[in-house]
Design a protein around this motif. Structure first.
Motif, PDB file in Angstrom:
ATOM      1  N   GLU A  78       0.857  -1.254  -0.093  1.00 49.23           N
ATOM      2  CA  GLU A  78      -0.103   0.028  -0.001  1.00 49.23           C
ATOM      3  C   GLU A  78       0.871   1.058  -0.107  1.00 49.23           C
ATOM      4  O   GLU A  78       1.396   1.803   0.963  1.00 49.23           O
ATOM      5  N   GLU A  94       0.514   4.398  -0.492  1.00 53.85           N
ATOM      6  CA  GLU A  94       0.076   5.718  -0.045  1.00 53.85           C
ATOM      7  C   GLU A  94       0.325   5.637   1.525  1.00 53.85           C
ATOM      8  O   GLU A  94       0.140   6.825   2.137  1.00 53.85           O
ATOM      9  N   ASN A  95       0.551   4.419   2.427  1.00 53.34           N
ATOM     10  CA  ASN A  95       0.535   4.487   3.371  1.00 53.34           C
ATOM     11  C   ASN A  95       2.090   4.481   4.037  1.00 53.34           C
ATOM     12  O   ASN A  95       2.890   3.586   3.902  1.00 53.34           O
TER      13      ASN A  95
END
Length: 270
Positions: free
Chosen positions: A89, A91-92
């Motif tokens: 992920e 964006e994390n």
């Protein structure tokens, strides 16, 4: 600065995104483990994961040896389908990669996992399934490790047209094996509990899923049952490939474990 940027020159800074875009190309968008990371069930809902390395869409990750607890339902008398995934992920920023488990009331197909083809360009998400299990409130059963393995990048052969040129030298089969166009599985066990009702073939109303990592709907399966199982006349002479499994069929629900000596899956041309 102009409208074009050279990424590799003296004094330049190459970003993780730049690396991922290049590595994704060189590995031909393979996702899987390059060393270690074996997953084993140690009892109840505990899973042990060995240390190792893997890659998802050009992004290298490292796993430390540890134990996790697989997700199970909180209510009694239900049986869910459980999955273990490595989740990328982008964006994390705090946890860009993690190991996740979840249980669902229905069986998932490839389309149910979030896999953003543009992940390296839009900071998307990619869920790579690595194991399956059946989940109940008391623990898990039918655990299957389906960790995809990356053996080597493919730098020279990309199409069947290129592969066909190798027939003159007799290397086509070797090339197909290297390209994972032919996948072979041996001594696959099918538990009696694996059989479920199915309506695909009227004469064979029962179906079982045989775990075959790397297979999908683009492969044609050839299931070679043992002589004794063939002579019983219960098993169908057809099979179907799905994501990481091959479906086999029976006219009567088997009451004992079946061991399949060989399953060979050949990728369709195109």
């Amino acid at each position: 600065m102009g409208n074009i940027t050279l990424k590799q020159y003296n004094g330049s800074t190459v970003s993780p995104k730049d690396d991922a875009v290049l590595y994704d190309l060189l590995t031909r968008q393979q996702n899987g483990i390059i060393y270690g990371c074996d997953i084993t069930w140690v009892g109840s809902n505990q899973l042990h994961i060995d240390a190792g390395y893997g890659i998802i869409r050009g992004r290298l990750f490292e796993i430390a040896e540890h134990t996790i607890y697989a997700t199970i339902p909180s209510v009694d008398n239900v049986s869910y389908y459980g999955y273990v995934c490595i989740v990328l992920e982008l964006e994390n920023d705090e946890e860009p990669v993690r190991i996740a488990t979840f249980a669902t009331s229905s069986e998932w197909n490839t389309s149910d996992f979030e896999q953003d083809e543009e992940i390296n360009h839009v900071n998307g998400i990619w869920e790579m399934p690595v194991a399956t299990y059946r989940a109940a409130s008391s623990g898990i059963t039918n655990f299957e490790s389906n960790v995809p393995i990356i053996t080597k990048p493919y730098l020279s052969i990309s199409t069947f047209t290129e592969l066909s040129a190798l027939t003159e030298d007799g290397y086509l089969v070797d090339a197909l094996l290297m390209k994972k166009q032919i996948l072979t599985f041996v001594n696959k066990s099918v538990l009696a509990a694996s059989w479920v009702p199915d309506s695909t073939y009227a004469d064979y109303p029962y179906r079982a899923a045989v775990s075959c990592s790397g297979v999908d709907v683009n492969y044609v399966p050839n299931v070679m049952f043992g002589v004794a199982d063939c002579n019983e006349g219960i098993l169908a002479p057809v099979a179907t490939s799905v994501t990481n499994a091959v479906y086999i069929y029976a006219n009567t629900k088997p009451t004992a474990t079946i061991t399949i000596p060989t399953i060979q899956c050949i990728r369709k041309a195109g």
